[in-house]
Write an enzyme that holds these catalytic residues in place. Structure first.
Site, mmCIF file in Angstrom:
data_model
loop_
_atom_site.group_PDB
_atom_site.id
_atom_site.type_symbol
_atom_site.label_atom_id
_atom_site.label_comp_id
_atom_site.label_asym_id
_atom_site.label_seq_id
_atom_site.Cartn_x
_atom_site.Cartn_y
_atom_site.Cartn_z
ATOM 1 N N LYS A 113 7.360 6.415 22.515
ATOM 2 C CA LYS A 113 8.627 5.735 22.799
ATOM 3 C C LYS A 113 9.809 6.690 22.787
ATOM 4 O O LYS A 113 10.758 6.507 23.543
ATOM 5 C CB LYS A 113 8.871 4.608 21.784
ATOM 6 C CG LYS A 113 8.003 3.391 22.023
ATOM 7 C CD LYS A 113 8.588 2.176 21.307
ATOM 8 C CE LYS A 113 7.724 0.943 21.528
ATOM 9 N NZ LYS A 113 8.197 -0.211 20.742
ATOM 10 N N LYS A 196 -0.715 -1.132 32.113
ATOM 11 C CA LYS A 196 -0.618 -2.366 31.345
ATOM 12 C C LYS A 196 0.361 -3.341 31.998
ATOM 13 O O LYS A 196 1.390 -2.908 32.523
ATOM 14 C CB LYS A 196 -0.100 -2.005 29.939
ATOM 15 C CG LYS A 196 -0.811 -2.723 28.818
ATOM 16 C CD LYS A 196 -0.391 -2.161 27.479
ATOM 17 C CE LYS A 196 -0.345 -3.273 26.445
ATOM 18 N NZ LYS A 196 -0.097 -2.806 25.092
ATOM 19 N N LYS A 199 6.668 -6.170 30.846
ATOM 20 C CA LYS A 199 7.912 -6.833 31.222
ATOM 21 C C LYS A 199 8.887 -5.857 31.862
ATOM 22 O O LYS A 199 9.836 -6.261 32.504
ATOM 23 C CB LYS A 199 8.554 -7.512 30.011
ATOM 24 C CG LYS A 199 8.420 -6.767 28.713
ATOM 25 C CD LYS A 199 8.527 -7.741 27.532
ATOM 26 C CE LYS A 199 8.048 -7.083 26.254
ATOM 27 N NZ LYS A 199 7.804 -8.037 25.180
#
Ligand code: TRP
Length: 333
Positions: A113, A196, A199
């Site tokens: 991240k 994956k 969103k």
């Protein structure tokens, strides 16, 4: 077993999609019948990456609505958002003083991240796993259902619990067990079977949102990427066909069947037939959830009340645990 307590959390960032439903929420719905469960919308985790306040506010309600619409019963379980229960932040501080920098340096999710510019990541993102440990330990939860990607954080939570117990010579925190759900834990993009479902994908066609209506669900599945071959004869045959494996995995998960079973049923058939059946199945499972979410979104008063009452119940469990921790540590109350 009455000594078991389940805790799990979900981040309110962006819209809920099929991956969240099959990977998390649906499993929670199954657990609630047999265990005492606490489900938390982790808004404090969300701000480890900067969020637009108005969007965050709406997402907290939307995720809670999605859970209720999917069948998480707010009477039977405790459902609340993290920031309203002070114990999470309070215990996180103590755990910050237990966990070692070297332990956090091993966390792969932080590395992913934070990316290349690690100096620019927030300190919150770095100590995110300590807050997650606090979430779990402040309820003395014994079982934590999570996706595969959270396994390392759970191992850290166990290490922290163990280190706390041994530093103070107490048997205070139970070591939480991960419960990893295997089936369709990873739902992939409908446009690229190696990515994956997310969103944050720019293409809305890549995912099925829980708020999509029947027409959108059917259309997205019928347009999902496949290949020119017929459906595989065996699970082995899907190895090099990630899009096909993904659609079959989704079919198996939505119908609660084994993957091998679904492969056998559709072996050698064409995609038109399979996609038609998949669309009907998805609409029958997800359609009512979308309708209920839209209804709940129009009535935020109800969702807010669920979260407020859930927060009170959560606080009643968590606050005394934090008091005991403060006593153990030696703070003056
Ligand atoms: N980190 C988890 C995720 O991103 C969310 C989470 C926060 C969580 N606190 C938790 C999950 C405690 C289980 C238990 O999916």
């Amino acid at each position: 077993m009455s000594n078991n307590l389940i805790f799990s959390g979900i981040q309110p960032t962006g819209n809920l999609h099929l991956g969240n439903y099959l990977g998390a929420i649906r499993n929670w719905v199954k657990l609630q019948n047999d265990f005492e469960c606490i489900f938390c919308v982790v808004d404090m985790h969300a701000i480890t990456i900067p969020q637009d306040p108005a969007v965050l506010h709406a997402s907290i309600r939307e995720v809670a609505a999605g859970m209720i619409a999917s069948g998480v019963d707010p009477q039977k379980n405790i459902l609340f958002n993290q920031s309203r229960v002070p114990a999470h932040a309070e215990l996180a501080w103590v755990l910050n003083c237990i966990a070692r920098i070297g332990w956090l340096n091993r966390m792969t999710q932080f590395k992913d991240k934070a990316g290349k510019n690690r100096d620019n990541a927030t300190v919150g993102l770095y100590v995110y796993p300590n807050l997650m440990a606090a979430d779990i330990l402040t309820y003395k939860a014994t079982h934590v259902p999570v996706g595969d990607d959270q396994k390392q954080h759970l191992e850290l939570a166990r290490d922290i619990a163990q280190a706390f117990n041994s530093q103070f010579g107490v048997d205070f925190f139970p070591l939480p067990e991960p419960q990893i759900f295997a089936t369709a834990a990873r739902v992939m993009s409908l446009r690229d079977g190696t990515k994956k479902m997310s969103k944050s994908d720019a293409s809305d066609q890549s995912r099925i949102n829980l708020t999509d209506g029947p027409d959108e669900i059917a259309q997205k599945l019928k347009r999902a990427k496949t290949d020119p071959l017929p459906l595989p004869e065996s699970a082995e045959d899907m190895k090099e066909r990630p899009e096909v494996a993904n659609l079959i995995g989704i079919y198996a998960a939505l119908s609660d069947r084994e993957i091998g079973d679904v492969v056998t049923e559709f072996a050698g058939k064409g995609f038109a037939e399979f996609k038609g059946r998949l669309a009907d199945l998805a609409v029958s499972v997800l359609g009512p959830i979308g309708t209920e979410m839209q209804r709940l979104t129009k009535d935020p008063g109800y969702v807010d009340q669920v979260l407020r009452e859930g927060g009170e119940k959560a606080n009643a469990i968590a606050a005394p645990v934090v008091d005991q921790v403060h006593d153990i540590v030696g703070f003056l109350r």
